[in-house]
Write an enzyme that holds these catalytic residues in place. Structure first.
Site: not given
Ligand code: EPZ
Length: 417
Positions: A116, A305, A397, A121-122, A125
């Protein structure tokens, strides 16, 4: 593409059974690769993301079978292969194959994941954790390649909790020599479910659900079974819809403790919430009061969410609700579409202030992501007239037949395909 036609105004009544958790089954399916064995998963929701993940497992030489809500994976003959880009980019959880492939094959080659559009949204980490365990990385704009002649247990300290990075570290650590300790781990129930599954496969993991997870390696066994934990966000979706429309709905096959922040907010809004061992009954007259300030936080705080879902339910609540979205910088995009229905929503950076209005009016709106799409469905059920929701594929999805589920409760939602 796909279009849903929604007519608002109906109250919702009856019982509904909650699907297995999308965000549990996806990491667990990656986990079936960690050692060569046969695993049987039950309570698996029928979702496109599950279908895509099974295709990735097949590309890696696994035998997969999906009947009803049961998936069997035989990974005994799995072998390394680069994962096709068109599968990797379908969803965020495909990045978890990095840890699983490193544990099994000592190497992994994936493209950047999809998922999404919630802002940046790296995966930094994730990659740092795998390097901590001894993996060498090669990165291009599009691909991530990892090698590890031998993974070595290590102390991994996350600067902030990350669900996916915690899961990737757990998966990789199953193939490491020695003990791995993950500190500042994410505490979501889906991580506990991954621990339960991996331990059923012969891993020795403890602490999931707390901020320190310890992995002591793995003694693989040949066969494991696991039932996927209920989807707490799917449960929140149905309850927010019932609160917004009014009615009397019992959601079954769920874990009430997993959605306490949502049920607390719905009670503050005037709903009557009754919790059973594995069910929640919600009674609402549809006339709601604003619940106050809602700040999204890592579990056990209010889940990001569920922010779009409760925000939609607040659009006709009397008073003002302030949402502070602290997890994803781009997770208020759905408010633009909600404003098209007549919502009074003032957005400033990561803050959205919702002032209740007496009515919403159906129109054409576009889903921009999974939970934003579900929020538009809730708003359409509250609106007068017809709402045309475009791009419902975002919703399918992560929800197993949300339209049919709501229709069974009395909602007027039609899939035009
Ligand atoms: C998981 O995403 C869920 N997805 C998301 O659900 C959920 O919103 C999120 O966790 C909650 O934290 C799945 O489980 C498949 P994070 P994930 O890593 O793992 C930053 C849905 O609707 N971060 O916990 O990607 C990140 O940008 C989806 O079902 C880094 O900076 O989330 C965010 O600000 C949407 N670097 C924060 O951490 C990294 O390497 C939390 O993200 C990883 C994350």
């Amino acid at each position: 593409m796909g279009i849903w036609k929604i007519r608002g105004g109906n109250r919702l009544y009856g019982d509904t059974y909650i699907q297995g958790a999308k965000n549990a089954v996806l990491p667990i399916l990656s986990g079936t690769l960690v050692s060569g064995c046969v695993t049987k998963l039950t309570n698996v929701p029928r979702l496109r993301d599950v279908d895509n993940t099974l295709k990735i497992l097949s590309c890696l030489g696994c035998q997969v079978e999906w009947t009803g809500h049961t998936v069997t994976v035989d990974s005994r003959n799995a072998g390394f292969a680069p994962i096709p880009r068109e599968l990797m980019t379908q969803m965020r959880s495909s990045v978890l194959f990095l840890g699983a492939m490193l544990a099994r094959f000592g190497r992994a080659e994936v493209s950047m994941p999809g998922g999404c559009m919630l802002g940046p949204r790296p995966v930094d980490l994730h990659l740092k954790a795998l390097e901590d365990l001894g993996a060498q990385l090669e990165l291009t704009d599009e691909t991530i390649t990892c090698y590890a002649s031998r993974l070595q247990g290590e102390r991994i300290v996350f600067p902030t909790p990350s669900v996916g990075a915690t899961e990737n570290a757990m998966l990789a650590a199953c193939g490491a020599w020695g003990v791995t300790v993950i500190e500042n781990a994410a505490r979501e129930p889906e991580i506990e479910d991954l621990q339960t599954f991996l331990n059923a496969m012969g891993a020795d993991i403890s602490g999931a659900g707390t901020d320190v997870v310890v992995i002591r390696g793995m003694r693989p066994i040949s066969y494991a079974e696991h039932a996927i934990v209920p989807d707490r966000i799917a449960a929140a979706t149905v309850l927010c819809a019932a609160a917004a429309c009014g009615g009397d709905v019992t959601a079954r096959a769920l874990v009430p403790e997993h959605i306490l922040p949502i049920t607390d907010a719905l009670e503050r809004m005037g709903c009557q919430v009754t919790k059973g061992k594995d069910s929640i009954r919600l009674v609402s007259d549809g006339v709601l009061t604003a619940p106050g300030v809602i700040e999204t936080l890592p579990y056990p705080g209010f889940p990001t969410d569920a922010q779009p879902l409760l925000l939609a339910a607040c659009m006709k609540a009397s008073g003002e609700t302030t949402f502070l979205e602290t997890i994803f910088s781009g997770r208020l995009r759905h408010t633009r579409q909600l404003q098209r229905l007549g919502g009074n929503i003032q957005v400033d950076d990561h803050k959205a202030v919702v002032t209740g209005v007496p009515r919403l009016t159906g129109t054409t709106v576009q889903a921009t992501d999974l939970r934003g799409g579900a929020a538009l469905v809730i708003a359409g059920l509250m609106a007068e007239g017809e709402t045309i929701l475009v791009d419902r594929d975002h919703i399918t999805r992560g929800y197993e037949r949300l339209d049919a589920c709501l229709r069974a409760l009395g909602a007027d939602v039609i899939d035009t395909d």
